[in-house]
Design a protein around this motif. Structure first.
Motif, PDB file in Angstrom:
ATOM      1  N   HIS A 194       3.056   3.657  -4.198  1.00  0.00           N
ATOM      2  CA  HIS A 194       1.978   3.994  -5.126  1.00  0.00           C
ATOM      3  C   HIS A 194       2.364   3.772  -6.588  1.00  0.00           C
ATOM      4  CE1 HIS A 194      -0.417   5.444  -1.848  1.00  0.00           C
ATOM      5  NE2 HIS A 194       0.572   6.241  -1.453  1.00  0.00           N
ATOM      6  N   ASP A 195       3.657   3.919  -6.935  1.00  0.00           N
ATOM      7  CA  ASP A 195       4.077   3.738  -8.326  1.00  0.00           C
ATOM      8  C   ASP A 195       4.084   2.275  -8.730  1.00  0.00           C
ATOM      9  OD1 ASP A 195       4.388   6.435  -8.650  1.00  0.00           O
ATOM     10  OD2 ASP A 195       6.513   6.417  -8.089  1.00  0.00           O
ATOM     11  N   GLU A 243       0.815  -1.223   0.000  1.00  0.00           N
ATOM     12  CA  GLU A 243       0.000   0.000   0.000  1.00  0.00           C
ATOM     13  C   GLU A 243       0.846   1.269   0.000  1.00  0.00           C
ATOM     14  OE1 GLU A 243      -3.578   0.268   0.878  1.00  0.00           O
ATOM     15  OE2 GLU A 243      -3.895  -1.863   0.490  1.00  0.00           O
TER      16      GLU A 243
END
Length: 99
Positions: A48-49, A45
């Motif tokens: 993000h990339d 989580e």
């Protein structure tokens, strides 16, 4: 070769399982000394990339071989992990040839 899947914090995907099993079977045909594989798909989580993680541990005579990768999607992560395992298996096969 036996293949066991674990999906950590994500939904089970039959297509991903089938694709991974198909690639691992090709690997097992090339390297006949493989016994089993443990495949883990996880989602990070915080990242993000990428954040799509695939861990594969292969059981074979001698120490186990492990590889992991973190990519944008699970298919890319699985392919990269299997490429890493192939490199390790080629090195291991060279060791077997000398004995």
């Amino acid at each position: 070769m036996t293949v066991n899947f674990q999906y950590v914090d994500i939904d089970v995907s039959d297509t991903l399982s089938d694709l991974t099993t198909e690639k691992l079977e090709k690997l097992a045909n090339k390297f006949e000394f493989l016994i089993s594989a443990q495949v883990y798909f996880k989602h990070d989580e915080k990242d993000h990339d990428s954040g799509k993680i695939c861990n594969i541990e292969l059981s074979l005579p001698g120490p186990r071989i492990f590889a992991t990768s973190n990519e944008k999607n699970y298919e890319m992560a699985m392919s990269e992990t299997i490429n890493d395992l192939t490199r390790q298996l080629k090195k291991r096969k060279e060791v077997y040839k000398t004995h």
